[in-house]
Design an enzyme around this catalytic site. Structure first.
Site, mmCIF file in Angstrom:
data_model
loop_
_atom_site.group_PDB
_atom_site.id
_atom_site.type_symbol
_atom_site.label_atom_id
_atom_site.label_comp_id
_atom_site.label_asym_id
_atom_site.label_seq_id
_atom_site.Cartn_x
_atom_site.Cartn_y
_atom_site.Cartn_z
ATOM 1 N N SER A 83 12.420 -32.874 -13.677
ATOM 2 C CA SER A 83 12.506 -31.646 -12.878
ATOM 3 C C SER A 83 12.186 -31.974 -11.432
ATOM 4 O O SER A 83 11.744 -33.083 -11.109
ATOM 5 C CB SER A 83 11.530 -30.569 -13.392
ATOM 6 O OG SER A 83 10.190 -30.983 -13.189
ATOM 7 N N ILE B 272 11.438 -32.845 -7.669
ATOM 8 C CA ILE B 272 11.734 -33.969 -6.783
ATOM 9 C C ILE B 272 12.165 -35.191 -7.577
ATOM 10 O O ILE B 272 13.078 -35.918 -7.173
ATOM 11 C CB ILE B 272 10.510 -34.275 -5.899
ATOM 12 C CG1 ILE B 272 10.292 -33.130 -4.899
ATOM 13 C CG2 ILE B 272 10.687 -35.589 -5.147
ATOM 14 C CD1 ILE B 272 9.022 -33.256 -4.077
ATOM 15 N N SER C 249 0.823 -37.182 -1.285
ATOM 16 C CA SER C 249 0.794 -35.762 -0.924
ATOM 17 C C SER C 249 0.066 -35.592 0.396
ATOM 18 O O SER C 249 -0.852 -36.356 0.718
ATOM 19 C CB SER C 249 0.077 -34.966 -2.017
ATOM 20 O OG SER C 249 -0.295 -33.688 -1.566
ATOM 21 N N TYR D 218 -6.765 -33.889 -7.117
ATOM 22 C CA TYR D 218 -5.390 -34.322 -6.848
ATOM 23 C C TYR D 218 -5.322 -35.119 -5.544
ATOM 24 O O TYR D 218 -4.720 -36.199 -5.486
ATOM 25 C CB TYR D 218 -4.499 -33.093 -6.774
ATOM 26 C CG TYR D 218 -3.022 -33.377 -6.599
ATOM 27 C CD1 TYR D 218 -2.239 -33.749 -7.686
ATOM 28 C CD2 TYR D 218 -2.410 -33.252 -5.360
ATOM 29 C CE1 TYR D 218 -0.883 -33.997 -7.539
ATOM 30 C CE2 TYR D 218 -1.057 -33.504 -5.199
ATOM 31 C CZ TYR D 218 -0.300 -33.873 -6.288
ATOM 32 O OH TYR D 218 1.045 -34.121 -6.130
ATOM 33 N N LYS E 228 -4.361 -39.136 -5.010
ATOM 34 C CA LYS E 228 -3.274 -39.561 -4.125
ATOM 35 C C LYS E 228 -3.799 -40.458 -3.012
ATOM 36 O O LYS E 228 -3.121 -41.404 -2.589
ATOM 37 C CB LYS E 228 -2.556 -38.336 -3.545
ATOM 38 C CG LYS E 228 -1.795 -37.516 -4.574
ATOM 39 C CD LYS E 228 -0.719 -38.331 -5.265
ATOM 40 C CE LYS E 228 0.186 -37.458 -6.141
ATOM 41 N NZ LYS E 228 1.207 -38.265 -6.845
ATOM 42 N N THR F 10 8.991 -26.707 -5.845
ATOM 43 C CA THR F 10 9.293 -27.334 -7.126
ATOM 44 C C THR F 10 8.572 -26.571 -8.228
ATOM 45 O O THR F 10 7.634 -25.810 -7.963
ATOM 46 C CB THR F 10 8.819 -28.795 -7.151
ATOM 47 O OG1 THR F 10 7.385 -28.823 -7.066
ATOM 48 C CG2 THR F 10 9.401 -29.577 -5.983
#
Length: 471
Positions: free
Chosen positions: A198, A200, A325, A351, A355, A386
């Protein structure tokens, strides 16, 4: 009637030019007047294939329907177009130049009706100017660049302020790109994309497949993988046998290692690995391997897969693209609490830290394996609409929705880093919109090489990855 005629010469073969233009949705890559374009007829373009092209026309966006009416392989493409108050017949003739390269001859007849017909006298010079810009953009798109873009001082200053940089994360940043083209074909090369079912990830796989690469889609759900395989083929056309799927739950170290071993056995040379899979979890929990879930999918998984595939990447002189990100800018690397067991858990912070760690490891890999011929770079896709963003950040999606990039905009730099000659020598950098950017702007967020080395060692030990005989 408004008649256009433009000719341009390019240093590419006639076959390359025809192949690029046959999928007319590539016009969004080279025509500055096109906002969006999509092939709506699945599979390889042929006579009868249709495309929706959204353009800026007289100060507003309008969608035009193009249809291929005739084709002569490597030499001629004929199209007809109709929209609200406008129709056209257009011909693109391609011939080999006497001194190499190719000549592209573009002709179009536009007929305006209704209100637009009343403005035909004023519109004529506008159409001619737009036509010249489009053909110039096509010539640029077909020109293979050898040098990557460099960040300008205004862009660097905006990064340092962070607030000024934020608008470039939206679709505005992508639309400002001088070059959006993907015309360097990848026949006989193998690309692995994780998180490809799904958003990107699927968009990345679509573009690599359109460039002719053999593409491996990695996901955890068999039904979604099958649907994505069909979606990639619908987008790219060609032989569907070039599109492979591999099922694995990347949160699980053993499954990730087994995936790498299967891929290495099937593809002794892997040219591009895109570590795109990622997720954000609302609550704190550890995996069976003892990793916090966000850390497991966003950092441990790409580490394990990349290390397991290192031999195949070195054999190919491959490229590794790691998806990061913009949230990374707000968090440091906390080596003493990677699993969030000593501090209060926050999904956003977990998150961002994962990253941040991935970008640090990217630079460490570049130092460790760069001399072996493998490229390692990380990238930020911008703020893209997204399914993952909608699910994980519904408030952000609601407020920013109309300004967000679509998945294909977010995928652009990941494709460019793996396919472009201009990206060939980029090493250990962090990209947004094909341009290197700083990895840290706030105090105490810069990761020292010694900390990256410590993180690398921790990941190797905790995931039980053996030391390679190279690097």
């Amino acid at each position: 009637m408004i008649r256009l005629h433009e000719t341009v010469r390019v240093a590419r073969s006639a076959a390359d030019c025809y192949r690029y233009l046959l999928d007319f949705s590539t016009c969004e890559q080279w025509d500055p007047g096109v906002y969006r374009a999509a092939k709506i007829t699945p599979g390889t373009p042929a006579v009868g294939s249709e495309f929706d092209v959204t353009v800026s026309l007289f100060g507003r966006r309008s969608t035009l329907r193009y249809r291929i009416t005739a084709l002569e392989a490597d030499t001629r493409i004929e199209l007809e177009m109709h929209g609200n108050g406008i129709r056209s017949t257009e011909t693109i003739a391609i011939s080999s130049g006497a001194s190499g390269g190719a000549e592209i001859d573009y002709r179009a007849d536009f007929q305006l009706s209704g209100v637009l017909r009343l403005s035909q006298t004023v519109a004529r010079p506008l159409f001619k100017r737009v036509g010249r810009k489009a053909v110039a953009g096509l010539a640029d798109a077909l020109t293979i660049k050898s040098e990557p873009p460099r960040q300008s001082w205004p862009s660097y200053a905006a990064d340092r302020s962070m607030i000024l940089a934020a608008p470039t994360f939206t679709e505005r940043g992508y639309l400002a790109l001088d070059d959006k083209s993907h015309s360097e074909f990848m026949d006989d090369r193998v690309v692995v994309v994780t998180g490809a079912t799904s958003g990107i990830g699927e968009a990345i796989a679509c573009e690599y497949a359109r460039l002719g690469a053999t593409v491996v889609l990695v996901g955890r759900d068999a039904d979604k993988l099958a649907a994505s395989r069909q979606a990639v083929h619908d987008f790219a056309g060609g032989d569907i046998a070039r599109i492979h799927t591999e099922q694995a739950d990347l949160v699980d170290v053993a499954q990730t290692r087994a995936l790498g071993e299967r891929l290495a056995a099937q593809f002794p040379h892997i040219d591009v690995l895109v570590n795109n899979a990622g997720a954000m979890f609302d609550t704190h929990a550890l995996t069976d391997d003892g990793f916090e879930r966000t850390l497991a999918i966003n950092l441990v998984a790409p580490f394990v897969l990349t290390e397991t595939l290192m031999g195949t990447l070195i054999a190919a002189g491959g490229r590794v693209v790691n998806m990061s990100s913009g949230g990374m800018y707000l968090q440091p690397l906390v080596l003493g609490d990677l699993n969030f067991e000593k501090s209060s858990y926050s999904a956003n912070n977990a998150y961002a830290r994962a990253k941040r760690g991935l970008v640090a490891v990217t630079r460490h890999w570049a130092r460790r394996y760069g001399d072996a011929g493998v490229q390692f770079n990380a990238m930020h896709p911008g703020w893209a609409a997204t399914p993952g963003v909608t699910k994980s950040l519904p408030g952000f999606d609601k407020v920013m929705g109309r300004f967000l990039r679509d998945a294909r905009m977010g995928a652009d730099t990941a494709v460019w880093l793996g396919a472009a000659e201009a990206a060939k020598h980029c090493q250990g950098e962090f990209f947004l919109d094909r341009t290197p950017h700083p990895t840290a702007v706030l105090p105490n967020t810069q990761v020292r090489p010694s900390d990256a080395q410590a993180l690398y060692g921790w990941l190797r030990n905790e995931s039980d990855i053996p030391v390679h005989g190279f690097g």
